[in-house]
Structures are given as C-alpha cells and as structure tokens.
Design an enzyme around this catalytic site. Structure first.
Site, PDB file in Angstrom:
ATOM      1  N   CYS A 135       0.859  -0.502   0.600  1.00 53.47           N
ATOM      2  CA  CYS A 135       0.169  -0.118   0.488  1.00 53.47           C
ATOM      3  C   CYS A 135       0.880   1.386  -0.092  1.00 53.47           C
ATOM      4  CB  CYS A 135      -1.725  -0.123   1.210  1.00 53.47           C
ATOM      5  SG  CYS A 135      -0.210   0.454   2.918  1.00 53.47           S
ATOM      6  N   HIS A 189      -1.363   1.614   7.368  1.00 52.77           N
ATOM      7  CA  HIS A 189      -1.796   2.119   5.704  1.00 52.77           C
ATOM      8  C   HIS A 189      -1.572   3.585   5.159  1.00 52.77           C
ATOM      9  CE1 HIS A 189      -3.967   0.945   2.104  1.00 52.77           C
ATOM     10  NE2 HIS A 189      -5.386   1.830   2.780  1.00 52.77           N
ATOM     11  N   ASP A 205      -8.207   6.104  -2.987  1.00 51.85           N
ATOM     12  CA  ASP A 205      -6.965   4.567  -2.261  1.00 51.85           C
ATOM     13  C   ASP A 205      -6.522   3.860  -3.507  1.00 51.85           C
ATOM     14  OD1 ASP A 205      -6.105   2.650  -0.822  1.00 51.85           O
ATOM     15  OD2 ASP A 205      -7.500   2.978   0.951  1.00 51.85           O
TER      16      ASP A 205
END
Length: 640
Positions: free
Chosen positions: A204, A246, A261
C-alpha cells in the site's frame, strides 16, 4: 547531498514534516483487500503489510500544521541523475511565493459536512460516463521503463487535471498487483517507482507513493497520507495505537483536496490461497470524506477533510459500512453502533436502500436463527442467538450483480435465550412475500406477513400466479415425521380463477418452514426458491395425516373437495368429490372399482368402500375412445 557510504542520497518526493516538539515515526504494516473465502463472496477488507524501513511520517497532534516541510526521495547513489530531472519536472507544480514547490495544506474550504448528507458518494460532482473512453484507453496503456514516458502516454487522452488524475488512477488500479510476500516480510525495503513498474507489484505504501509521483509528473498536486485503516484483521470495536498500518493519497482538484486509495481500488486478496485478484472498486476514487472516514483515519485530522473532524475514539466506535454497502445502493443501517445487545433474546437490524435489493445474513457463519424480510427499499432482520455470549452477525447484499457481497458486520452480545423461539433449520431467506416474489410471478398473497399462527394445525394460503408460472411448495420441520419423501404430502395444491391455493396440514405442534418455489413451465431447469412462511402451532393435540399423493396427470386446474386426508379409515364408505377438466370417465379403485358421475356443477362425485384393501386410487380416462386409465391420486387405508 551525499551521505555516508552505503547510505542513500536524497532528492525529491518523500514527505518529512518536522514538528517543534512532538515526533512520531510510522513505519508500518499496511492494508489491502481480501475476499471472504468462507462464503465465496466478494468484499473489501485489508491485507496487513509491514514497515519498509525507509518512509517515515511525523505525526502531528492538534489543529496546527506549523513546522518545516521538505519533500525528499531516497535513491541509491547510482540514481543521482534523477535528481536533476525531478527538479525540472517540479516546475510544473504550483509553487509558493518564494518559488518553492509546496502543496497547499487543507483548510476550511476543503472540509465537507459530517455526517454524510446522502448527496453523493463522491467529494465532487462527477458523471462517470464521461470517463468511459478515458478509462478504456488508460487501462490499455502498457507499462514503460520510466515514469515520465508512462505518464506522457496516459495524458494523451487527458485534458484536465481531473482527467489526468483519473487516467493515473485507472492505470494503477488495473496494472499494479498487491505484493503479498512483501506484506509479510518485515525487513522488505520500500518499493521504488522504477521497481514497481518493472515487477508491477507493490504494497500500500508503494501504491500511494507511485500515485503521488505520477500525479506530480502530470502537474497535479498530490500528497501521501498515512494513518490507520479498518482493513484485514480488523475486529469490530477494536482500538488503534502504535504504528500506522496504511497509506493513501490526497489530490488537489478544482480548488479543493480530495481523497483516493488506489490500493483498495485495485482488487482483493484471498487469504486462503494467498492470491491477489484484480477487482476494480470505483468507491475509493474521490470518495466523499464523510464515507472515507469510516475505514481511513489519517495521522493528522486536517486530512479527514471533515467539519467537524472525528476523534480516534469516534473512529474506533463508529459503525463501519464496507464499500460494498454504498456500491450496492445502501443509504443507512440501524442500529448505528457495531455492537448490539439483545433484548429478550432478540436483535433487530434494518437497512434502507435506494432501490429494491436482495439480502442474506449469517450468524456465526450459518444462515440460521433469523427472520429476514425484504422491503421495497431495504430489509428487516430479526435474529435470535441460540446461546448466550458473543456472536458474529454478517449481512450481505446482492445489488445488480449475481454475487452477494458483505456490507455490514455486527457483534451481538446475548445474555438471555428464549427457548420458545427456536426456528426451523430449513427456514431460509427471505421470509414472507415481497417485491421479489411479485417479480417472480406471485402476487396478491392472502397472507402478506411472514409468520402464520394456526390453532388447529391447518391453514390455507392463496395468491395470484402469473400466466405460464408453475408453483411448488414443501413443508420442513426439525422433528419427524416429515422427511424428504413426505415434505410435499402435507400440502395440497389447488388452482382456481388464476389463483393458487395451498392447503396445509401440520403433522404435530411446532414451527415449520413452508417453502415456495417457481418455474416457467416452458423452460427447462429446476424450480427456483422465492420465499418461505413460518408456520407456528402450539396445540399439542394436532396430529394431521398427509394429503393424498398426486401423480403427474393431476392437472394444474383440478380441484379436490373430498376426501382431503391421504389416510382413509378401513371398512367405510368414503365420499369423493373432484373437479377435473377434459376428462371422459373417473373411477375409484379399492378392492372393487367404483365409478364417479359428473353432476350439473361440473364435479365428479360418488363413493368407494375401503373394505378389504390397503390402498385406494383415483383413475381417469382422458379419451372416451381409449381404454387406458391414468392414476391421478393415491390414498392409504388404515390397518384394521
């Protein structure tokens, strides 16, 4: 500038914020998406990665953003030529009054009202159809050896900042795979953009870093935002502390900051197979901040882009609606807390949706112990946990696809069990007629409510049936004598004036599921389950026999008035009365054969003796010129 041997040199693209007193380094585990393999259902979760050992964010506390700000990127020493290139590309970005590249920090005009006003899933007005050609083009652009060339190709069909961001988003979501191995190796180094292009894999942090880098090359202000997420491994009501898990992005468009995202927009990870599947999720592109906060809590509350901002405690305690909740048109759910305490052994959940939607639920992984009824715009679910303690309730919605997706999860706390509310294990979902049964051809039911109480163990249910539709019904209970062979023998089906009637006789007291199935007569295949009723009888004296067994020649429009019991007394004369269509002769056969006569009302009637026989049959002759009789009904005779 040069650092010690074997230590990297510094150039543009990683954000370090130095706060005057408080510093917090977040080196972290990261979240992605996963599938729900237990039910083979698609849902957005997360996949925790690990710290990359390089990127660090300094966490700010409070409302201010004062401090020195630098944008840097760590490269091996042999990558120094990129430094000059980056400085030249940076000129495309908006600079401050001193000519330095510095994205504007979020302020009051970036904030959206909280809670969500139901106006849009997006933070700006969008017509997704305007992106159709661009999306196809961007998804088909092949990876290049360098970011500059890739971004240049992507921008061929993009003419505004919004289209540039869209092209970059689409390309990343369709070409970059989540690296599961990297997520599990704590000492794995951060992914450099060139390495991501080569392997087309990252975690991520790599997704966010790549997105930011490509946006900057395209001349669009973009920031990487670290924080906590409700992803893989998240437990309802859990607390968040320590390292951030994250990273995502904020992008500056049309005078405001917006959130994206690309990790969660790209696909799913199935933890049972450790495989990533590309499954594009539009929800995480320019998501409305009041929805984004449900599973993303940034290191600094200003990046929530909310007014008022939410505290970490609120983030932990707020109800978490998964992205599919909104993708499938849900608007709200009650209760609005993730934990429900049962009242008198029952928990009730309601969902409001934009349009008629199919739902299902699981309690502790099983479709049991609940009554789910569909409404025109939503559903109502009543759950009765079978034991005291903590239970997991999952709710799924179907939407326009053929796949049920997880949309909500609750934790139930049960301190009392009502043993009198035991539901049949075969009671499936939904219960009661609804818009769905109308859609399947069943209309105007005599009993619109899902629960039918009967004092004598008998009931009659009728409804209109669309022309060309066949109906099948079966009765299911947890205690005998009902088995697979006799599930339909306690129901007798009649047809009159375009309505179907189901006469039901219960074999004993208790609760039963009456399942309704339909099928188009002219089409091959199996009957399709539509809904069921819950039949309840508390009379312990109830002990009804089965109806007579009917055969294939028993026509859809035939009517049986008597005898309705499938078991006849021995040594008696039993009256018969039936309405049959297109029949020349009717016989009742026991030890002897007894003809029935046609009266002026169109009913065949007569009687038959049960003496000396164990079974009695009703036979018909369809053509007077033939001599072959067909069996249509069968009765058993009680032993003497």
């Amino acid at each position: 500038m040069e650092l010690k041997k074997d230590i990297n040199t510094v150039s543009i693209d990683m954000l370090l914020i130095v706060h005057s007193e408080k510093r917090r380094a977040a080196q972290g585990t990261h979240s992605d998406q996963q599938a729900d393999p237990s039910a083979l259902l698609q849902r957005r979760g997360g996949f925790q990665g690990v710290g990359n050992g390089v990127r660090r964010w300094q966490k700010l506390e409070g409302n201010d953003l004062h401090g020195t700000q630098l944008t840097v990127e760590v490269h091996p020493r042999d990558a120094m030529p990129q430094l000059l290139k980056k400085f030249s590309l940076a000129k495309r970005l908006q600079g401050d009054k001193n000519g330095n590249t510095r994205p504007r920090q979020p302020g009051g005009k970036d904030a959206h009202a909280y809670p969500w006003d139901r106006s849009s899933l997006k933070s700006m007005s969008l017509d997704l159809q305007q992106f159709e050609k661009l999306d196809i083009y961007a998804s088909q652009v092949t990876a290049k050896s360098g970011l500059d060339e890739l971004v240049s190709d992507l921008l061929q069909e993009a003419h505004t900042d919004l289209e540039r961001v869209r092209a970059i988003w689409i390309w990343i979501c369709h070409h970059i795979e989540y690296d599961i191995v990297a997520a599990q190796e704590k000492d794995r180094q951060v992914f450099k953009p060139t390495e991501i292009l080569r392997t087309q894999k990252t975690n991520c942090d790599g997704y966010a870093g790549l997105f930011e880098r490509m946006c900057r090359i395209a001349g669009v202000q973009c920031m990487t935002v670290p924080g906590y997420s409700k992803g893989f491994g998240y437990r309802t009501g859990q607390s968040f502390s320590g390292e951030f898990d994250h990273a995502w992005n904020a992008v500056y468009l049309e005078g405001r900051w917006h959130l994206v995202d690309s990790t969660w927009g790209s696909g799913l990870v199935d933890t049972t197979t450790s495989k990533f599947t590309f499954l594009y999720n539009e929800f995480y592109f320019l998501t409305h901040p009041a929805l984004f906060i449900e599973d993303h809590f940034p290191d600094n509350k200003n990046w929530q882009l909310l007014k008022p901002p939410q505290s970490l405690r609120q983030f932990e305690n707020n109800m978490y609606h998964k992205s599919e909740f909104y993708n499938k048109g849900m608007l709200s759910a009650h209760p609005e807390t993730p934990m429900i305490r049962t009242v008198n052994g029952k928990a009730t959940v309601t969902i409001e949706s934009c349009a008629p939607t199919l739902f299902m639920f699981m309690l502790n992984g099983k479709q049991e112990h609940g009554l789910l009824s569909l409404r025109k715009n939503g559903m109502k679910l009543e759950v009765y946990p079978p034991t005291m303690g903590t239970h997991k309730l999952q709710i799924f919605a179907k939407g326009n696809s053929d796949i049920y997706s997880s949309v909500l999860e609750y934790t139930l706390k049960c301190n009392y069990v009502d043993m009198g509310v035991r539901l049949p294990a075969e009671l499936h979902q939904p219960v009661g007629p609804s818009w769905f049964s109308e859609q399947m051809g069943i209309m105007k039911p005599s009993h619109p409510d899902p629960i039918i109480h009967t004092s004598d163990g008998r009931c009659s249910i009728s409804f209109s049936v669309e022309e060309g539709i066949s109906v099948l019904a079966s009765l299911h209970g947890d205690d005998g004598p009902i088995n697979e062979e006799t599930q339909r023998r306690y129901i007798f089906q009649l047809h009159w004036e375009k309505r179907t009637e189901l006469k039901v006789q219960l074999p004993h007291a208790g609760k039963f599921a009456l399942k309704i199935f339909v099928k188009k007569r002219q089409e091959p295949g199996n009957y399709i389950f539509v809904f069921n009723y819950l039949l309840c009888c508390a009379n312990t004296k109830v002990n009804w026999p089965m109806f007579p067994e009917s055969f294939g020649n028993w026509g859809q429009d035939n009517e049986l008035l008597e005898p309705l019991s499938g078991v006849l007394p021995a040594n008696r004369h039993i009256p018969f009365k039936l309405k049959l269509h297109g029949i020349a002769k009717v016989l009742v056969k026991g030890q002897d054969t007894w003809p029935l006569t046609l009266n002026h009302e169109g009913y065949w009637e007569g009687s038959c003796s049960t003496a000396g026989c164990q079974e009695v049959y009703v036979m018909v002759l369809e053509n007077a010129n033939h001599s072959f009789y067909s069996y249509i009904l069968k009765y058993k005779v009680n032993a003497q």
